[in-house]
Design a protein around this motif. Structure first.
Motif, PDB file in Angstrom:
ATOM      1  N   ASP A 143       0.563  18.375  18.261  1.00  0.00           N
ATOM      2  CA  ASP A 143       1.745  18.900  18.933  1.00  0.00           C
ATOM      3  C   ASP A 143       2.768  17.798  19.113  1.00  0.00           C
ATOM      4  O   ASP A 143       2.480  16.748  19.684  1.00  0.00           O
ATOM      5  CB  ASP A 143       1.383  19.466  20.322  1.00  0.00           C
ATOM      6  N   ARG A 144       3.997  18.013  18.636  1.00  0.00           N
ATOM      7  CA  ARG A 144       5.030  16.993  18.756  1.00  0.00           C
ATOM      8  C   ARG A 144       5.620  16.951  20.158  1.00  0.00           C
ATOM      9  O   ARG A 144       6.330  16.023  20.523  1.00  0.00           O
ATOM     10  CB  ARG A 144       6.138  17.232  17.728  1.00  0.00           C
ATOM     11  N   SER A 168      -6.678  15.097  15.396  1.00  0.00           N
ATOM     12  CA  SER A 168      -5.630  14.807  16.358  1.00  0.00           C
ATOM     13  C   SER A 168      -5.053  16.079  16.936  1.00  0.00           C
ATOM     14  O   SER A 168      -5.075  17.144  16.325  1.00  0.00           O
ATOM     15  CB  SER A 168      -4.501  14.028  15.659  1.00  0.00           C
ATOM     16  N   ASN A 169      -4.516  15.947  18.130  1.00  0.00           N
ATOM     17  CA  ASN A 169      -3.625  16.953  18.680  1.00  0.00           C
ATOM     18  C   ASN A 169      -2.244  16.646  18.112  1.00  0.00           C
ATOM     19  O   ASN A 169      -1.608  15.680  18.495  1.00  0.00           O
ATOM     20  CB  ASN A 169      -3.623  16.858  20.208  1.00  0.00           C
ATOM     21  N   ALA A 219       3.242   8.658  18.075  1.00  0.00           N
ATOM     22  CA  ALA A 219       3.010   9.398  19.312  1.00  0.00           C
ATOM     23  C   ALA A 219       4.256  10.177  19.695  1.00  0.00           C
ATOM     24  O   ALA A 219       5.380   9.725  19.474  1.00  0.00           O
ATOM     25  CB  ALA A 219       2.646   8.432  20.433  1.00  0.00           C
ATOM     26  N   PRO A 220       4.088  11.376  20.268  1.00  0.00           N
ATOM     27  CA  PRO A 220       5.251  12.100  20.781  1.00  0.00           C
ATOM     28  C   PRO A 220       5.813  11.402  22.013  1.00  0.00           C
ATOM     29  O   PRO A 220       5.198  10.488  22.574  1.00  0.00           O
ATOM     30  CB  PRO A 220       4.674  13.476  21.126  1.00  0.00           C
ATOM     31  N   TRP A 279      -3.516  13.760  27.722  1.00  0.00           N
ATOM     32  CA  TRP A 279      -2.206  13.895  27.076  1.00  0.00           C
ATOM     33  C   TRP A 279      -2.318  13.412  25.641  1.00  0.00           C
ATOM     34  O   TRP A 279      -2.845  12.327  25.380  1.00  0.00           O
ATOM     35  CB  TRP A 279      -1.140  13.079  27.826  1.00  0.00           C
ATOM     36  N   TRP A 280      -1.819  14.212  24.711  1.00  0.00           N
ATOM     37  CA  TRP A 280      -1.902  13.945  23.279  1.00  0.00           C
ATOM     38  C   TRP A 280      -3.355  13.665  22.917  1.00  0.00           C
ATOM     39  O   TRP A 280      -4.202  14.531  23.099  1.00  0.00           O
ATOM     40  CB  TRP A 280      -0.948  12.823  22.885  1.00  0.00           C
ATOM     41  N   ASN A 281      -3.665  12.462  22.424  1.00  0.00           N
ATOM     42  CA  ASN A 281      -5.034  12.141  22.015  1.00  0.00           C
ATOM     43  C   ASN A 281      -5.740  11.194  22.984  1.00  0.00           C
ATOM     44  O   ASN A 281      -6.728  10.552  22.617  1.00  0.00           O
ATOM     45  CB  ASN A 281      -5.013  11.518  20.615  1.00  0.00           C
ATOM     46  N   HIS A 294      -4.589   8.109  13.695  1.00  0.00           N
ATOM     47  CA  HIS A 294      -4.089   8.365  15.042  1.00  0.00           C
ATOM     48  C   HIS A 294      -5.099   7.808  16.042  1.00  0.00           C
ATOM     49  O   HIS A 294      -6.259   7.572  15.699  1.00  0.00           O
ATOM     50  CB  HIS A 294      -3.863   9.859  15.270  1.00  0.00           C
ATOM     51  N   ALA A 323       3.711  17.135  23.211  1.00  0.00           N
ATOM     52  CA  ALA A 323       2.405  17.240  23.852  1.00  0.00           C
ATOM     53  C   ALA A 323       2.551  17.519  25.345  1.00  0.00           C
ATOM     54  O   ALA A 323       3.361  16.905  26.037  1.00  0.00           O
ATOM     55  CB  ALA A 323       1.609  15.955  23.638  1.00  0.00           C
ATOM     56  N   ARG A 362       0.028   4.761  25.046  1.00  0.00           N
ATOM     57  CA  ARG A 362       1.062   5.157  24.087  1.00  0.00           C
ATOM     58  C   ARG A 362       1.814   3.935  23.564  1.00  0.00           C
ATOM     59  O   ARG A 362       2.043   3.801  22.349  1.00  0.00           O
ATOM     60  CB  ARG A 362       2.039   6.142  24.722  1.00  0.00           C
TER      61      ARG A 362
END
Length: 321
Positions: free
Chosen positions: A5-6, A2-3, A306-307, A269-271, A78, A8, A284
């Motif tokens: 980053d909180r 996963s990415n 998810a962020p 974005w994100w995953n 995730h 993202a 999301r």
């Protein structure tokens, strides 16, 4: 993988507008990102200077890390959509679980290939009893529009073809190289190869002039087209090459990544890899509230939330520098 980053940040990828249509030597420095509590990765793609290489849209390099007294990799369940994940190890083991029911331990130079299609979720962790060192790369391949809604699947290939030359072994991860072809499923013209060079090797690797390429250094001291590439860095090579000079100053490990420049415009974005803000928002929401990403059974822990989405609009664009 996963990415994590909180906060993202959207990556605006794809399109041929900024493809370098000639050979170049562009050295990319990594960004360090914490992956869970005990693993730090070096992120090469997306990069401030380069977003994609062919359909390769995400590259993390990690280790070698001494995890003898550590839990090692611990990435909770995730989601993913619109992409393939490639798990590739030089040392250690990673246990893969996903929402299709797959359960597989991946070991060095074995291919774990997950095609998310429209929706999948997975976890990755070091087994409880694991080798001392963990060293590898995690990569994503963007799926073209014609295949991004296919049924999700996981492939495991313990045996892969190789191309050899004096001092060089090139193991095919994806695509084809010099007559050898990986059994891994692909949906765009692409190549990924693991290159093992012995000290003193001086060879030329055949390439496709229509592909753009990059080389990630995994270990050792090697010169790629005359440029020294240190472990954890990546050299972007552009297009228009029919061969690539490689010279090893010590035993070295490299990864060759390439493919036809990806024409489509993306939002990453994100995953998730999508084509619009609405797709990302819906994905999301579905992960946080729905069930279409399925359930990962057997992981000792909760799902990864998810962020928050960024306050700025997410717009699909071509390649940006």
């Amino acid at each position: 993988m996963s990415n994590l980053d909180r906060e993202a940040v959207p990556a605006l990828c794809g399109g041929r507008g900024f493809v370098v249509a000639e050979p170049v030597r562009e050295l990319l420095s990594p960004r360090r990102v914490k992956l869970g509590e005990s693993t730090e990765v070096r992120r090469l793609l997306p990069n401030l200077g380069r977003r994609m290489v062919g359909a390769w849209a995400f590259v993390d390099h990690y280790g070698p890390d001494d995890i003898a007294d550590e839990p090692g990799m611990q990435v909770p369940p995730h989601p993913h959509m619109g992409l393939q994940t490639v798990s590739w190890l030089h040392a250690g083991e990673v246990l893969h679980r996903d929402s299709t029911g797959s359960l597989q331990t991946i070991r060095p130079r074995e291919l774990g290939l997950m095609t998310s299609g429209q929706a999948i979720s997975h976890s990755e962790e070091s087994p409880r009893q694991h080798p001392r060192f963990l060293h590898g790369a995690q990569l994503w391949v963007a799926l073209p529009d014609t295949h991004r809604h296919i049924t999700p699947r996981f492939e495991y290939h313990s045996e892969l073809p190789a191309v050899t030359a004096p001092g060089l072994t090139a193991t095919l991860i994806l695509g084809s190289l010099d007559g050898a072809t990986s059994p891994g499923s692909t949906y765009t013209p692409i190549v990924g190869a693991d290159l093992t060079l012995t000290s003193g090797t001086d060879v030329r690797l055949p390439l496709e002039p229509d592909f753009e390429y990059a080389v990630l250094s995994m270990s050792g001291e090697a010169h790629v087209d005359g440029v020294p590439v240190l472990p954890g860095s990546m050299l972007y090579l552009g297009c228009g090459r029919s061969e690539l000079p490689l010279r090893a100053e010590s035993d070295a490990g490299l990864m060759l990544l390439g493919g036809e420049p990806f024409e489509e415009e993306l939002v990453m974005w994100w995953n998730f890899i999508g084509r619009s803000q609405q797709e990302i928002e819906e994905a999301r929401k579905e992960w946080m509230e729905g069930s279409c990403f399925g359930e990962v059974h057997g992981y000792a822990g909760g799902r990864l939330p998810a962020p928050e989405l960024p306050p700025v609009p997410l717009k699909p664009r071509g390649r940006v520098r």
